[in-house]
Design a protein around this motif. Structure first.
Motif, PDB file in Angstrom:
ATOM      1  N   PRO A 192       0.914  -1.280   0.056  1.00 46.52           N
ATOM      2  CA  PRO A 192      -0.024  -0.231  -0.113  1.00 46.52           C
ATOM      3  C   PRO A 192       0.864   1.321  -0.026  1.00 46.52           C
ATOM      4  CG  PRO A 192      -0.092  -0.981   2.121  1.00 46.52           C
ATOM      5  CD  PRO A 192       0.737  -1.780   1.187  1.00 46.52           C
ATOM      6  N   GLU A 212      -0.678   3.530   4.920  1.00 42.93           N
ATOM      7  CA  GLU A 212      -0.844   2.126   5.580  1.00 42.93           C
ATOM      8  C   GLU A 212      -0.953   2.975   6.957  1.00 42.93           C
ATOM      9  OE1 GLU A 212       1.678  -1.060   5.159  1.00 42.93           O
ATOM     10  OE2 GLU A 212       0.190  -2.312   6.181  1.00 42.93           O
ATOM     11  N   SER A 271      -5.719   1.180   4.324  1.00 44.00           N
ATOM     12  CA  SER A 271      -4.613   1.233   3.602  1.00 44.00           C
ATOM     13  C   SER A 271      -4.865   1.973   2.330  1.00 44.00           C
ATOM     14  CB  SER A 271      -4.074  -0.200   3.364  1.00 44.00           C
ATOM     15  OG  SER A 271      -3.839  -0.472   4.603  1.00 44.00           O
ATOM     16  N   PHE A 302      -4.120   2.046  -1.774  1.00 40.34           N
ATOM     17  CA  PHE A 302      -3.269   1.453  -2.917  1.00 40.34           C
ATOM     18  C   PHE A 302      -2.911   2.675  -3.885  1.00 40.34           C
ATOM     19  CE2 PHE A 302      -4.420  -2.113  -0.255  1.00 40.34           C
ATOM     20  CZ  PHE A 302      -3.132  -2.696  -0.208  1.00 40.34           C
ATOM     21  N   GLU A 310      -6.020   4.410  -6.204  1.00 41.05           N
ATOM     22  CA  GLU A 310      -7.302   4.807  -5.629  1.00 41.05           C
ATOM     23  C   GLU A 310      -7.725   6.027  -5.784  1.00 41.05           C
ATOM     24  OE1 GLU A 310      -8.773   1.621  -2.783  1.00 41.05           O
ATOM     25  OE2 GLU A 310      -6.763   2.028  -2.057  1.00 41.05           O
ATOM     26  N   THR A 344      -3.138   8.788  -7.653  1.00 42.13           N
ATOM     27  CA  THR A 344      -3.790   8.205  -6.540  1.00 42.13           C
ATOM     28  C   THR A 344      -4.308   9.480  -5.724  1.00 42.13           C
ATOM     29  OG1 THR A 344      -2.041   6.464  -6.462  1.00 42.13           O
ATOM     30  CG2 THR A 344      -3.611   6.937  -4.281  1.00 42.13           C
TER      31      THR A 344
END
Lengths: 247, 393
Positions: free
Chosen positions: A5, A8, A32, A34, A37, A198
């Motif tokens: 990840p 985290e 978490s 990743f 995302e 992300t």
């Protein structure tokens, strides 16, 4: 998922002491995030979502628990090492844009690149690139005060993008914008996410949460929901707040 | 972050708040200006004093005979004997008699109160005088007590026309003296300058002064480095003649100049110290404003930190800003000081050249003050917690 990840949280506590009483802003939070995302952290004011954001952003350290950013335990780093991590790994988008009023848009976007220690020519190149991505390249020599709220927020997104960070952190990015501009900004963030960025977004607005891939609801320093933005999640949280209100 | 960029940023910051920046700089401007003005003026004064003394002749020793209560005198012959016996130490010697006399020319009715100096024929060599027209006094004038005189350009121009004084007569205390020479202009021929002078043979002067003994001699050394030996020889001989070392005084021009220079030096140091205090006050002003600036810009610091600025980045930014403020103040102070010292030089009629050393020192001190007094506020800024700084309204 085999991947490590990016973010985290392991049993994170953030406790503020106020005289004799103590306030648990975060009360044992674990999750978490990743790569790739789009996570929306939702909660009302005072829920602890901002504290959560500050810890993810390495602006604050947890009282207890471990926070791993790309596998590194951030709480063990010195101030300057944290600054370096912020510079290389994170891009911030703030509610109040937080552009420096005395610098023009280009110089504002160049700031993180300057602290990276890039050459002037490379700074200009990458900053202009970022401004083009958010569609305000023609305004590069303007001062922030000469731009509209939406344009300023785009500039701050460009600043967050310029350093090619692993994670983009957006703290109530639409808080100061009208609904039309808000929608545009959210749309833009979704596009960024589809391009592989992300994104972690903090808001109190349920309608924004509905657009995310994943919603984490924080209430009283605890995670009350973590999953896709089903109606269920939103209703449940609404019920919870109402219940809380009646108690 | 590049240094030039930081300086540019600092300039922008100064320009964005001109009045405040100027008031902050004022202490430095005044301090640096004061240092430059004082150093320049003191240097000018020192230069003038040195010049004046060089006119007197740096190799000269003045012997004053007080001999009050003594029945013995030092005759010119005694002095000439000492000089002749020590050729390796001394070159010339002249008696020196000062008369306060009324001077009047034969063609004008104006009277002047003036100092007339009685000397011998070596005086022009001792005091580096050049005769422009005619000749200087000669041995025969002294020996035969001739009523002749050599005058400076002031009298030439006051009593006669330029170039027409030779052969004319002036009356000194009623006695007619023939002008045999006019000296070269040394200053600007004005009153009280070194051009206001009349020289007559000491033998006549001695007679006119109603004083049988001669009170002062000027002796020239062969080599200024032998001052101590020369003094001790004079002391030994004069003590022998007068019977006691209380009856005479030996003063070397060099010693007076050294003394004066040391007094001026001390004054200069004291004045520069006082000016230094205003620099210190200026530095405190800068520190004060920088502390305010850091508080005002807490949010900016928070933003910069959130974007990855390290402590040293923030520290450099604020120290450079403080140094820029004080450096600019220093430059303005130098300009201010130079202008004022040049004006002062004109008013006081002394040559003033602002010294490069003072300028360089003042500038480096002012930048150093910026760095020293900017450091604490900058350190405060660098140590701000990013989250608190970001939240600051």
């Amino acid at each position: 998922m085999d991947k490590k990840p990016l973010v985290e949280f392991e049993n994170i506590y953030k406790i503020y002491k106020m005289g004799d009483s103590e306030v648990r802003a975060l009360d044992g939070v674990s999750f978490s995030v990743f790569e790739g995302e789009f996570v929306v952290i939702i909660g009302q004011s005072g829920s602890g979502k901002s504290t959560c954001m500050n810890i993810i952003g390495c602006l604050d350290v947890p009282t207890e628990g471990t926070y791993l950013l790309k596998g590194t335990d951030v709480s063990k780093l010195t101030d300057d090492e944290q600054a370096e991590i912020r510079n290389k790994t994170l891009g911030f988008i703030f509610q109040q844009y937080n552009l420096l009023p005395k610098l023009n848009i280009l110089d504002n976007v160049k700031l993180p690149l300057m602290y990276k220690g890039l050459k002037e020519s490379e700074q200009n190149e990458r900053a202009m690139e970022a401004l083009e991505r958010v569609g305000i390249a023609d305004k590069y020599h303007h001062k922030p005060s000469q731009l509209s709220g939406g344009q300023q927020q785009r500039a701050s997104i460009a600043r967050a993008l310029a350093g090619s960070p692993s994670v983009i952190l957006a703290d109530e990015p639409t808080g100061a914008l009208d609904s039309k501009t808000s929608a545009e900004v959210i749309e833009f963030l979704i596009t960024l996410n589809s391009q592989g960025n992300t994104i972690i977004l903090i808001t109190h607005d349920n309608s924004i949460a509905a657009r995310a891939k994943r919603v984490i609801r924080i209430y009283d320093g605890k995670i009350t929901y973590d999953g896709p933005p089903s109606n269920d999640a939103i209703i449940r949280s609404t019920v919870l707040t109402q219940k809380e209100a009646t108690v | 972050m590049k240094f030039t960029k930081t300086v540019k940023l600092a300039f922008e910051s100064i320009m964005s708040n001109k009045l405040r920046s100027f008031l902050t700089m004022l202490g430095i401007i005044i301090g640096v200006g004061a240092v430059i003005i004082l150093v320049s003026i003191m240097d000018g004064v020192t230069g003038q004093v040195t010049d004046a003394f060089e006119n007197f002749g740096m190799n000269n020793i003045t012997v004053s005979i007080t001999s009050r209560g003594s029945t013995r005198y030092v005759e010119p012959e005694d002095m000439y004997k000492i000089i002749d016996e020590n050729p390796e130490l001394f070159t010339y010697c002249t008696p020196n008699i000062t008369l306060n006399a009324t001077v009047k020319s034969n063609i004008s009715s104006e009277n002047e109160r003036s100092t007339v100096t009685g000397i011998d024929e070596t005086y022009d060599k001792i005091n580096q005088l050049t005769t422009e027209q005619g000749r200087f006094l000669q041995f025969i004038d002294v020996d035969k007590m001739l009523k002749v005189c050599v005058i400076g350009t002031y009298y030439e121009q006051t009593f006669f026309e330029r170039g027409k004084a030779l052969g004319e007569t002036i009356k000194i205390n009623g006695e007619p003296f023939t002008i045999v020479g006019v000296l070269e202009e040394k200053a600007d021929s004005s009153e009280n300058s070194s051009d206001q002078c009349i020289y007559i043979p000491y033998t006549i002067a001695s007679k006119m002064s109603w004083n049988s003994s001669i009170g002062s001699y000027t002796v020239t050394m062969a080599d200024a480095n032998n001052l101590e030996t020369a003094k001790s020889v004079l002391q030994k001989e004069l003590t022998e003649i007068l019977g006691s070392s209380d009856f005479y005084k030996i003063i070397a021009t060099q010693e007076i100049l050294d003394e004066l220079n040391s007094i001026i030096g001390t004054m200069k140091a004291a004045l520069v110290c006082i000016a230094g205090i205003s620099l210190l006050v200026g530095g405190i002003g800068i520190m004060n404003i920088m502390l305010v600036t850091v508080t005002e810009r807490t949010r900016e610091i928070g933003i910069r930190k959130s974007l990855g600025a390290k402590k040293k980045n923030i520290l450099t930014q604020f120290v450079v800003e403080a140094a820029t403020v004080s450096g600019v103040g220093g430059i303005l102070g130098i300009v201010f000081g130079a202008v004022v010292s040049i004006i002062a030089g004109k008013l006081l009629d002394i040559t003033i050249i602002p010294s490069f050393f003072a300028v360089a020192l003042a500038f480096s001190v002012s930048v150093a003050i910026g760095i020293i007094f900017g450091y604490l506020p900058a350190k405060n800024a660098a140590n701000l917690n990013p989250i608190d700084a970001l939240r600051f309204e």
